[in-house]
Scaffold this motif. Structure first.
Motif, PDB file in Angstrom:
ATOM      1  N   GLU A 100       3.631  -2.926   6.099  1.00  0.00           N
ATOM      2  CA  GLU A 100       3.561  -4.315   6.582  1.00  0.00           C
ATOM      3  C   GLU A 100       4.951  -4.832   6.964  1.00  0.00           C
ATOM      4  OE1 GLU A 100       1.040  -6.341   7.256  1.00  0.00           O
ATOM      5  OE2 GLU A 100      -0.481  -4.882   6.683  1.00  0.00           O
ATOM      6  N   ALA A 101       5.949  -4.557   6.135  1.00  0.00           N
ATOM      7  CA  ALA A 101       7.303  -5.045   6.404  1.00  0.00           C
ATOM      8  C   ALA A 101       7.885  -4.393   7.654  1.00  0.00           C
ATOM      9  CB  ALA A 101       8.200  -4.787   5.199  1.00  0.00           C
ATOM     10  N   ALA A 102       7.689  -3.095   7.802  1.00  0.00           N
ATOM     11  CA  ALA A 102       8.193  -2.403   8.992  1.00  0.00           C
ATOM     12  C   ALA A 102       7.463  -2.883  10.244  1.00  0.00           C
ATOM     13  CB  ALA A 102       8.049  -0.897   8.824  1.00  0.00           C
ATOM     14  N   THR A 103       6.167  -3.108  10.118  1.00  0.00           N
ATOM     15  CA  THR A 103       5.391  -3.625  11.252  1.00  0.00           C
ATOM     16  C   THR A 103       5.905  -5.002  11.664  1.00  0.00           C
ATOM     17  OG1 THR A 103       3.436  -2.353  10.619  1.00  0.00           O
ATOM     18  CG2 THR A 103       3.072  -4.280  12.026  1.00  0.00           C
ATOM     19  N   ASN A 104       6.207  -5.853  10.691  1.00  0.00           N
ATOM     20  CA  ASN A 104       6.772  -7.168  11.009  1.00  0.00           C
ATOM     21  C   ASN A 104       8.060  -7.025  11.809  1.00  0.00           C
ATOM     22  OD1 ASN A 104       4.768  -8.663   9.836  1.00  0.00           O
ATOM     23  ND2 ASN A 104       5.900  -9.101   7.960  1.00  0.00           N
ATOM     24  N   ALA A 105       8.924  -6.111  11.405  1.00  0.00           N
ATOM     25  CA  ALA A 105      10.184  -5.914  12.128  1.00  0.00           C
ATOM     26  C   ALA A 105       9.926  -5.432  13.553  1.00  0.00           C
ATOM     27  CB  ALA A 105      11.080  -4.933  11.382  1.00  0.00           C
ATOM     28  N   VAL A 106       8.999  -4.506  13.710  1.00  0.00           N
ATOM     29  CA  VAL A 106       8.692  -3.985  15.046  1.00  0.00           C
ATOM     30  C   VAL A 106       8.103  -5.076  15.934  1.00  0.00           C
ATOM     31  CG1 VAL A 106       7.165  -2.401  16.320  1.00  0.00           C
ATOM     32  CG2 VAL A 106       8.455  -1.579  14.325  1.00  0.00           C
ATOM     33  N   LEU A 107       7.158  -5.868  15.398  1.00  0.00           N
ATOM     34  CA  LEU A 107       6.480  -6.876  16.214  1.00  0.00           C
ATOM     35  C   LEU A 107       7.318  -8.121  16.485  1.00  0.00           C
ATOM     36  CD1 LEU A 107       2.857  -6.926  14.751  1.00  0.00           C
ATOM     37  CD2 LEU A 107       3.642  -5.894  16.888  1.00  0.00           C
ATOM     38  N   LEU A 152       1.654   3.632  -5.968  1.00  0.00           N
ATOM     39  CA  LEU A 152       2.131   4.178  -4.692  1.00  0.00           C
ATOM     40  C   LEU A 152       1.419   3.561  -3.495  1.00  0.00           C
ATOM     41  CD1 LEU A 152       2.623   7.930  -5.642  1.00  0.00           C
ATOM     42  CD2 LEU A 152       4.384   6.142  -5.424  1.00  0.00           C
ATOM     43  N   ALA A 153       0.131   3.290  -3.618  1.00  0.00           N
ATOM     44  CA  ALA A 153      -0.603   2.668  -2.512  1.00  0.00           C
ATOM     45  C   ALA A 153      -0.050   1.272  -2.215  1.00  0.00           C
ATOM     46  CB  ALA A 153      -2.090   2.603  -2.817  1.00  0.00           C
ATOM     47  N   ASP A 154       0.346   0.533  -3.268  1.00  0.00           N
ATOM     48  CA  ASP A 154       0.936  -0.795  -3.071  1.00  0.00           C
ATOM     49  C   ASP A 154       2.248  -0.686  -2.291  1.00  0.00           C
ATOM     50  OD1 ASP A 154      -1.134  -1.900  -4.542  1.00  0.00           O
ATOM     51  OD2 ASP A 154       0.034  -2.020  -6.397  1.00  0.00           O
ATOM     52  N   ILE A 155       3.059   0.285  -2.663  1.00  0.00           N
ATOM     53  CA  ILE A 155       4.351   0.474  -1.992  1.00  0.00           C
ATOM     54  C   ILE A 155       4.132   0.894  -0.549  1.00  0.00           C
ATOM     55  CG2 ILE A 155       6.404   1.955  -1.972  1.00  0.00           C
ATOM     56  CD1 ILE A 155       6.176   1.797  -5.121  1.00  0.00           C
ATOM     57  N   ARG A 156       3.214   1.817  -0.343  1.00  0.00           N
ATOM     58  CA  ARG A 156       2.894   2.276   1.008  1.00  0.00           C
ATOM     59  C   ARG A 156       2.464   1.108   1.888  1.00  0.00           C
ATOM     60  NH1 ARG A 156      -0.894   5.581  -0.478  1.00  0.00           N
ATOM     61  NH2 ARG A 156       0.592   7.137  -1.087  1.00  0.00           N
ATOM     62  N   THR A 165       0.217 -10.382   2.303  1.00  0.00           N
ATOM     63  CA  THR A 165      -0.241  -9.083   1.824  1.00  0.00           C
ATOM     64  C   THR A 165       0.830  -8.430   0.951  1.00  0.00           C
ATOM     65  OG1 THR A 165      -1.698  -8.756   3.719  1.00  0.00           O
ATOM     66  CG2 THR A 165      -1.003  -6.772   2.532  1.00  0.00           C
ATOM     67  N   ILE A 166       2.073  -8.455   1.427  1.00  0.00           N
ATOM     68  CA  ILE A 166       3.181  -7.887   0.657  1.00  0.00           C
ATOM     69  C   ILE A 166       3.297  -8.601  -0.683  1.00  0.00           C
ATOM     70  CG2 ILE A 166       5.691  -7.615   0.575  1.00  0.00           C
ATOM     71  CD1 ILE A 166       5.531  -7.294   3.702  1.00  0.00           C
ATOM     72  N   ALA A 167       3.238  -9.915  -0.661  1.00  0.00           N
ATOM     73  CA  ALA A 167       3.359 -10.694  -1.897  1.00  0.00           C
ATOM     74  C   ALA A 167       2.227 -10.386  -2.874  1.00  0.00           C
ATOM     75  CB  ALA A 167       3.394 -12.188  -1.582  1.00  0.00           C
ATOM     76  N   SER A 168       1.078 -10.000  -2.365  1.00  0.00           N
ATOM     77  CA  SER A 168      -0.061  -9.714  -3.247  1.00  0.00           C
ATOM     78  C   SER A 168       0.056  -8.364  -3.947  1.00  0.00           C
ATOM     79  CB  SER A 168      -1.376  -9.796  -2.475  1.00  0.00           C
ATOM     80  OG  SER A 168      -1.550  -8.669  -1.637  1.00  0.00           O
ATOM     81  N   VAL A 169       0.863  -7.447  -3.415  1.00  0.00           N
ATOM     82  CA  VAL A 169       0.975  -6.119  -4.029  1.00  0.00           C
ATOM     83  C   VAL A 169       2.309  -5.874  -4.723  1.00  0.00           C
ATOM     84  CG1 VAL A 169      -0.723  -5.063  -2.500  1.00  0.00           C
ATOM     85  CG2 VAL A 169       1.702  -4.963  -1.887  1.00  0.00           C
ATOM     86  N   ALA A 170       3.349  -6.627  -4.352  1.00  0.00           N
ATOM     87  CA  ALA A 170       4.660  -6.464  -4.991  1.00  0.00           C
ATOM     88  C   ALA A 170       4.741  -7.379  -6.205  1.00  0.00           C
ATOM     89  CB  ALA A 170       5.772  -6.802  -3.997  1.00  0.00           C
TER      90      ALA A 170
END
Length: 131
Positions: free
Chosen positions: A47-54, A38-42, A103-108
């Motif tokens: 990170e993905a949502a932050t990328n979209a916002v920024l 769950l921590a990986d998904i969180r 970071t996403i690639a390291s946890v997914a």
């Protein structure tokens, strides 16, 4: 019977990142993702949502972030985050450190970045239910 997939559509603003992180993590828990994942998904959703916002809607009004989550036929959790922004292009003037996708690639367990439905970006992430 397999759990239903889920969909969220939010405005691409900073306050919605926590909403998506919480909702998608709760969904992952409901469909049987092990507590250790769950921590990986969180982190990945954040990170993905932050990328979209920024990055997606820079220099214009924020559009939407769309998130779809569901179990694949093979029993993996697939999360797709999509926007209608500028697309997956490098940005030399980035306000971030550029560590979101690594970071996403390291946890997914698998990650794919592609063009979205319109001009935006589509990030697909796959997670094993245990691990």
């Amino acid at each position: 019977m397999a759990p239903e997939s889920a969909r969220w559509v939010v405005r691409a603003t900073a306050d919605q990142i926590a909403v998506l992180r919480t909702e998608v993590t709760a969904y992952a828990q409901r469909v049987g993702v092990a507590d250790g994942r769950l921590a990986d998904i969180r982190l990945a959703v954040s990170e993905a949502a932050t990328n979209a916002v920024l990055h997606a809607y820079r220099d214009r009004d924020p559009g939407q972030i769309r998130v779809d989550a569901g179990l694949t036929d093979e029993g993996w959790l697939k999360i797709v985050i999509e926007d209608d922004g500028f697309g997956p292009l490098p940005r030399p003037d980035s306000p971030g450190l550029g560590l979101g996708l690594p970071t996403i690639a390291s946890v997914a367990d698998a990650v794919e970045l592609s063009a979205g439905r319109a001009a935006g970006a589509k990030l697909s992430m796959v997670f094993a239910l245990s691990g």
